[in-house]
Design a protein around this motif. Structure first.
Motif, PDB file in Angstrom:
ATOM      1  N   VAL A 139       0.832  -1.203   0.000  1.00  0.00           N
ATOM      2  CA  VAL A 139       0.000   0.000   0.000  1.00  0.00           C
ATOM      3  C   VAL A 139       0.868   1.255   0.000  1.00  0.00           C
ATOM      4  CG1 VAL A 139      -1.706   1.336   1.323  1.00  0.00           C
ATOM      5  CG2 VAL A 139      -1.978  -1.144   1.068  1.00  0.00           C
ATOM      6  N   ASP A 192       2.323   1.938  -3.380  1.00  0.00           N
ATOM      7  CA  ASP A 192       1.270   2.458  -4.246  1.00  0.00           C
ATOM      8  C   ASP A 192       1.034   3.944  -3.983  1.00  0.00           C
ATOM      9  OD1 ASP A 192      -1.282   1.927  -5.999  1.00  0.00           O
ATOM     10  OD2 ASP A 192      -2.028   2.935  -4.179  1.00  0.00           O
ATOM     11  N   ARG A 193       0.912   4.306  -2.706  1.00  0.00           N
ATOM     12  CA  ARG A 193       0.630   5.702  -2.345  1.00  0.00           C
ATOM     13  C   ARG A 193       1.807   6.618  -2.684  1.00  0.00           C
ATOM     14  NH1 ARG A 193      -3.688   3.161  -1.431  1.00  0.00           N
ATOM     15  NH2 ARG A 193      -5.265   3.986  -0.006  1.00  0.00           N
ATOM     16  N   LEU A 197      -5.548  -7.763  -0.725  1.00  0.00           N
ATOM     17  CA  LEU A 197      -4.857  -6.718  -1.490  1.00  0.00           C
ATOM     18  C   LEU A 197      -5.279  -6.755  -2.961  1.00  0.00           C
ATOM     19  CD1 LEU A 197      -1.248  -6.899  -0.005  1.00  0.00           C
ATOM     20  CD2 LEU A 197      -2.771  -4.923   0.081  1.00  0.00           C
ATOM     21  N   TYR A 245      -4.485  -3.937  -5.626  1.00  0.00           N
ATOM     22  CA  TYR A 245      -3.030  -3.897  -5.431  1.00  0.00           C
ATOM     23  C   TYR A 245      -2.383  -5.168  -5.993  1.00  0.00           C
ATOM     24  CZ  TYR A 245      -4.223  -0.349  -1.919  1.00  0.00           C
ATOM     25  OH  TYR A 245      -4.723   0.742  -1.263  1.00  0.00           O
ATOM     26  N   LEU A 297      -6.418  -4.016   6.334  1.00  0.00           N
ATOM     27  CA  LEU A 297      -6.147  -3.243   5.125  1.00  0.00           C
ATOM     28  C   LEU A 297      -6.712  -1.832   5.252  1.00  0.00           C
ATOM     29  CD1 LEU A 297      -5.014  -2.878   2.300  1.00  0.00           C
ATOM     30  CD2 LEU A 297      -7.134  -3.913   1.408  1.00  0.00           C
ATOM     31  N   GLU A 356      -4.465   1.474   5.026  1.00  0.00           N
ATOM     32  CA  GLU A 356      -4.678   2.500   4.004  1.00  0.00           C
ATOM     33  C   GLU A 356      -4.797   3.896   4.617  1.00  0.00           C
ATOM     34  OE1 GLU A 356      -6.758   0.319   0.225  1.00  0.00           O
ATOM     35  OE2 GLU A 356      -8.051   0.652   1.987  1.00  0.00           O
ATOM     36  N   THR A 408      -1.385   4.906   6.062  1.00  0.00           N
ATOM     37  CA  THR A 408      -0.436   5.192   4.983  1.00  0.00           C
ATOM     38  C   THR A 408      -0.740   6.533   4.328  1.00  0.00           C
ATOM     39  OG1 THR A 408      -0.102   2.837   4.617  1.00  0.00           O
ATOM     40  CG2 THR A 408       0.504   4.304   2.819  1.00  0.00           C
ATOM     41  N   ASP A 409      -2.005   6.834   4.129  1.00  0.00           N
ATOM     42  CA  ASP A 409      -2.358   8.138   3.552  1.00  0.00           C
ATOM     43  C   ASP A 409      -1.807   9.277   4.411  1.00  0.00           C
ATOM     44  OD1 ASP A 409      -3.702   6.964   1.426  1.00  0.00           O
ATOM     45  OD2 ASP A 409      -5.679   7.147   2.359  1.00  0.00           O
TER      46      ASP A 409
END
Length: 162
Positions: A22, A25-26, A60, A65, A142, A146, A149-150
């Motif tokens: 994640v 990805d971010r 995921l 993902y 998850l 998320e 992580t943001d």
């Protein structure tokens, strides 16, 4: 030179690899993937070389993902030299990491992943281990990863400058 973030759980097959995927990805979406590198490991080495837990990979994949590149690794003392930010998934992982720190100053570099979670409250800083549960536990983890992580990615420019 890139900034390196290490994500660490117990076996490196559920929580930390999910966070790894994640976060990468971010970082790409934020245009920071050329400045920040992500690695993950477990404090226990019994899964070294294995793929991600299939339930973690499934949740995921269902969320869009790609979990296919993960290979479990084991955290060791060298990670203090190789990484700028060391994030533990739970208090036991944090203690295991701190025990391996070469100095007291290095111990202070170990932080909790959920320090960045906007929904974390005092005393609730752990990412629960979904390994013993069902699919709903992985989905809940998850969602936690998320949002955490943001917030981490939002704060990264300040971390990169310090």
């Amino acid at each position: 030179m890139s900034y390196r973030i290490a994500l660490v759980c117990l076996g490196n097959i559920c929580r930390s690899p999910m966070a790894h995927v994640v976060l990468e990805d971010r970082l790409a979406k934020a245009g920071l993937d050329d400045r920040v590198e992500v690695v993950s490991a477990g404090t226990g080495g019994w899964h070294e070389g294995e793929s991600m837990d299939s339930r973690a990979a499934d949740v995921l994949r269902s969320a869009g993902y790609d979990p296919s590149r993960h290979v479990a690794r084991t955290f060791n003392t060298d990670w203090f030299v190789e990484n700028d930010l060391l994030l533990a998934m739970d208090l036991s992982n944090q203690a295991d990491m701190s025990d391996q720190a070469p100095t007291v100053a290095e111990q202070a570099r170990v932080r909790m992943f959920r320090e960045f979670d906007p929904e974390a409250i005092e005393g609730d800083v752990e990412v629960p281990d979904p390994w013993y549960g069902g699919a709903s536990g992985f989905a809940a983890v998850l969602a936690m990863i998320e949002r955490t992580t943001d917030q981490l990615v939002e704060q990264l420019p300040d971390l990169l400058e310090s």
